[in-house]
Design a protein around this motif. Structure first.
Motif, PDB file in Angstrom:
ATOM      1  N   SER A 110      72.924  78.597 -31.372  1.00 29.98           N
ATOM      2  CA  SER A 110      73.453  78.564 -30.033  1.00 29.98           C
ATOM      3  C   SER A 110      73.856  79.941 -29.518  1.00 29.98           C
ATOM      4  N   GLY A 159      63.394  79.271 -21.958  1.00 33.05           N
ATOM      5  CA  GLY A 159      63.598  78.343 -21.035  1.00 33.05           C
ATOM      6  C   GLY A 159      63.084  78.059 -19.775  1.00 33.05           C
ATOM      7  N   GLU A 166      65.891  78.488 -26.613  1.00 38.57           N
ATOM      8  CA  GLU A 166      65.999  77.804 -27.720  1.00 38.57           C
ATOM      9  C   GLU A 166      65.738  78.654 -28.848  1.00 38.57           C
ATOM     10  N   LYS A 168      65.565  78.986 -33.282  1.00 40.26           N
ATOM     11  CA  LYS A 168      65.527  78.231 -34.456  1.00 40.26           C
ATOM     12  C   LYS A 168      65.359  79.265 -35.719  1.00 40.26           C
TER      13      LYS A 168
END
Length: 200
Positions: A110, A159, A166, A168
């Protein structure tokens, strides 16, 4: 950031034969100073067993965060001299990862998407500055090799009105059995902070 490193980590490291450690993870050791020299993500770090501290050889690079210090010591003790597979897995694909990587051990990606939002160009510039190699995954993806025998990929999705951006982290499949889960977590936290705090 000031960080007190548990003496037990240094004591555990001292039980290892420096020649074996250096051969396994491709670092250097100064017998007189009792220091390991580890080249990590473009900076040289001194793991000082005698004085129980970790410092960066380049003063302006700053003192490493606590998670980085924990990673560096455990890296010296745990990582084997094995080849990377080029196959990617998430932290939850590691044995025990589903249980471990949640709550206080959730990987803080985040930090990254909060920083960049839909600015894919800025994200890519930062990853390039951090010596990332572009990879054809997600809207943007980069592979990093911060130290020998360790590889991770950072993927980024833009987004839209329904879903936020996002990010990862993925790990080379060779991570299975090569690092303890808390060592993987320490690496992941440092990577997220490093990307999110870098200027461009």
């Amino acid at each position: 950031m000031e960080y007190e490193i548990d003496d037990m980590l240094f004591l555990a490291l001292e039980a290892f034969e420096p020649t074996e450690v250096c051969s396994r993870v491709q670092c250097r050791y100064d017998q007189e100073k009792q220091c390991y020299y580890v080249h990590y993500w473009g900076d040289d770090y001194l793991v000082d067993c005698r004085n129980r501290k970790i410092t960066c050889r380049v003063p302006q690079a700053g003192r490493p965060l606590g998670y980085l210090a924990v990673f560096l010591i455990n890296y010296l003790m745990q990582v084997k001299s094995i080849s990377l597979t080029g196959e990617w897995i998430s932290e939850k694909d590691l044995p025990g990862g589903v249980t471990f990587f949640r709550g206080p051990h959730e990987v803080p990606t985040s930090l990254i998407f909060s920083r960049f939002g839909n600015d894919l160009e800025a994200f890519s510039r930062v990853c390039t500055q951090l010596k990332g190699t572009p990879v054809g995954m997600a809207d943007a993806g980069f592979v990093f090799n911060p130290v020998p025998h360790i590889s991770l990929a950072l993927l980024y999705w833009l987004g839209d009105e329904d879903f936020p951006a996002e990010a990862k982290l993925l790990f080379d499949k060779s991570t299975v059995g090569n690092m303890a889960l808390d060592t993987v977590y320490a690496l992941a936290v440092d990577a997220c902070y490093r990307v999110s705090a870098s200027r461009y």
